[in-house]
Design an enzyme around this catalytic site. Structure first.
Site, PDB file in Angstrom:
ATOM      1  N   ARG A 245     -17.466  32.173  41.463  1.00 30.81           N
ATOM      2  CA  ARG A 245     -16.074  32.470  41.806  1.00 30.81           C
ATOM      3  C   ARG A 245     -16.089  33.655  42.754  1.00 30.81           C
ATOM      4  O   ARG A 245     -16.885  34.596  42.587  1.00 30.81           O
ATOM      5  CB  ARG A 245     -15.260  32.814  40.557  1.00 30.81           C
ATOM      6  CG  ARG A 245     -14.909  31.621  39.682  1.00 30.81           C
ATOM      7  CD  ARG A 245     -13.893  30.682  40.358  1.00 30.81           C
ATOM      8  NE  ARG A 245     -13.514  29.564  39.514  1.00 30.81           N
ATOM      9  CZ  ARG A 245     -14.082  28.362  39.531  1.00 30.81           C
ATOM     10  NH1 ARG A 245     -15.063  28.098  40.379  1.00 30.81           N
ATOM     11  NH2 ARG A 245     -13.651  27.405  38.737  1.00 30.81           N
ATOM     12  N   GLU A 274      -8.752  32.880  47.690  1.00 29.08           N
ATOM     13  CA  GLU A 274      -8.691  31.565  48.333  1.00 29.08           C
ATOM     14  C   GLU A 274      -7.249  31.110  48.513  1.00 29.08           C
ATOM     15  O   GLU A 274      -6.430  31.363  47.634  1.00 29.08           O
ATOM     16  CB  GLU A 274      -9.453  30.542  47.464  1.00 29.08           C
ATOM     17  CG  GLU A 274     -10.930  30.852  47.427  1.00 29.08           C
ATOM     18  CD  GLU A 274     -11.728  29.895  46.556  1.00 29.08           C
ATOM     19  OE1 GLU A 274     -11.185  28.838  46.152  1.00 29.08           O
ATOM     20  OE2 GLU A 274     -12.892  30.196  46.279  1.00 29.08           O
ATOM     21  N   HIS A 292     -15.017  25.974  49.315  1.00 32.20           N
ATOM     22  CA  HIS A 292     -15.007  25.627  47.883  1.00 32.20           C
ATOM     23  C   HIS A 292     -15.199  24.122  47.663  1.00 32.20           C
ATOM     24  O   HIS A 292     -14.324  23.438  47.118  1.00 32.20           O
ATOM     25  CB  HIS A 292     -13.717  26.117  47.214  1.00 32.20           C
ATOM     26  CG  HIS A 292     -13.880  26.310  45.732  1.00 32.20           C
ATOM     27  ND1 HIS A 292     -13.163  27.227  44.998  1.00 32.20           N
ATOM     28  CD2 HIS A 292     -14.694  25.692  44.827  1.00 32.20           C
ATOM     29  CE1 HIS A 292     -13.519  27.163  43.719  1.00 32.20           C
ATOM     30  NE2 HIS A 292     -14.456  26.230  43.592  1.00 32.20           N
TER      31      HIS A 292
HETATM   32  C1  GLV Z   1     -15.387  24.441  40.613  1.00 37.39           C
HETATM   33  O1  GLV Z   1     -15.333  25.489  41.161  1.00 37.39           O
HETATM   34  C2  GLV Z   1     -15.428  24.279  39.176  1.00 37.39           C
HETATM   35  O2  GLV Z   1     -15.305  25.263  38.441  1.00 37.39           O
HETATM   36  O3  GLV Z   1     -15.569  23.125  38.731  1.00 37.39           O
END
Ligand code: GLV
Length: 331
Positions: A245, A274, A292
């Site tokens: 993250r 984001e 992402h």
């Molecule tokens: C993506 O970032 C997830 O947590 O699946």
């Protein structure tokens, strides 16, 4: 019973819900899909979720007391369409007897693949290579052009080795690397053959690693875990990859470290705010940036839809779901 799916899942969840509900002997399940839920105003969202028994949520939607209050006492399960669940106030859900579920299995391998995509791309200067090759300014082969660094035989540090970190470490066998990892508990499966990893402190690992891959969950303890001091501890030839993250890495500090050459390059799939990316990172040639997409394969995201359906139906049928989570320490 009403299930609200608050995103456009890959693979229509409705027929899956119908089949799974039938198998579990649940009658009268109504499934509503709101693909643009994150664009709704707070009030609109509140009125849509009112009375739902189950929510399937995107990782971009905050599930907090306000949303839980709006949903009301019928709510029994929140199934996050993700492995990470930092968007959910799990403690608030627990207080209201709402089970929180995620979907780890299909996320593990594609995310590890993308971590390696970023690692190899960053250490071999793929961003600069792509732009030179397509610029019309490439003057031809040059022995000194865009030199990267050797990864084979180097040291890999996995920060926060869980399922994804372990899959990242497993891939390093092809590069004959020494593997170090940090984790809250020892990981015997990583320490044994063939990986033979060693658990280390973050400080020591950062100073030894040629490649640092961050896979830790975001918690209050890991926010800005990779800060200016951590970056300063890394080798000047080392590469940082983040597929966990964004807020785990201090983006402003990273931009500075990349600009002044105190680390060689970075590969990022996630960002602090984001979809905004820190302005100082965007133009840096040694920052390889993706939007992402670490788990974004048709197959894996389709499987994730299936797991969310399974999680919801298990809870509604009064069974223990396969993938429930509890509040991380420190929350
Ligand atoms: C993506 O970032 C997830 O947590 O699946």
């Amino acid at each position: 019973m009403r299930v609200l799916v608050l995103l456009d899942c890959v693979g229509d969840p409705r027929p899956r819900f119908e089949t799974a509900a039938g198998e579990a002997g649940i009658d009268g399940l109504r499934v509503e899909v709101i693909p643009n839920a994150t664009e709704l105003s707070g009030d609109e969202l509140a009125s849509r979720v009112a009375g739902a028994e189950a929510l399937v949520t995107p990782l971009t939607l905050k599930v907090d007391d306000r949303l839980l209050e709006a949903a009301g006492p019928a709510l029994r399960v929140v199934a996050n369409y993700a492995v990470g669940f930092d968007n959910i106030d799990v403690a608030a859900c627990t207080r209201r007897n709402v089970t929180v579920c995620n979907g780890p299995p299909p996320m593990t391998e594609p995310t590890a693949d993308l971590a390696w995509t970023l690692l190899l791309g960053a250490i071999r200067r793929v961003r600069e290579g792509l732009s030179l090759a397509t610029s019309g300014n490439w003057a031809g082969y040059d022995a000194g052009l865009l030199l990267g660094h050797r990864l084979v035989g180097g040291t890999l540090l996995v920060v926060g080795a869980g399922r994804i970190g372990s899959a990242v470490a497993r891939r390093s066998l092809g590069w004959d690397m020494r593997v170090l990892y940090t984790a809250r508990s020892a990981k015997p499966h990583l320490e044994s053959d063939p990986i033979g990893a060693t658990r280390t402190s973050l400080e020591e690992g950062l100073s030894l690693a040629d490649a640092v891959v961050v896979t830790t969950a975001l918690t209050p303890e890991t926010r800005h875990l990779i800060d200016a001091a951590a970056l300063a501890a890394m080798k000047r030839t080392a590469v940082l990859v983040n597929v966990s993250r964004g807020p785990v890495v201090d983006e402003a500090a990273l931009a500075e470290a990349l600009a002044d050459g105190s680390i060689f390059a970075a590969g990022l799939d996630v960002y602090e705010h984001e979809p905004r990316i820190h302005a100082d990172l965007v133009d840096l040639p040694n920052a390889l940036l993706l939007p992402h997409i670490a788990s974004a394969t048709v197959e894996d995201r389709t499987d994730l839809t299936g797991i969310c359906v399974e999680n919801v139906i298990s809870v509604l049928a009064g069974r223990e779901p396969r993938f429930s989570v509890s509040a991380p320490p420190g929350t």
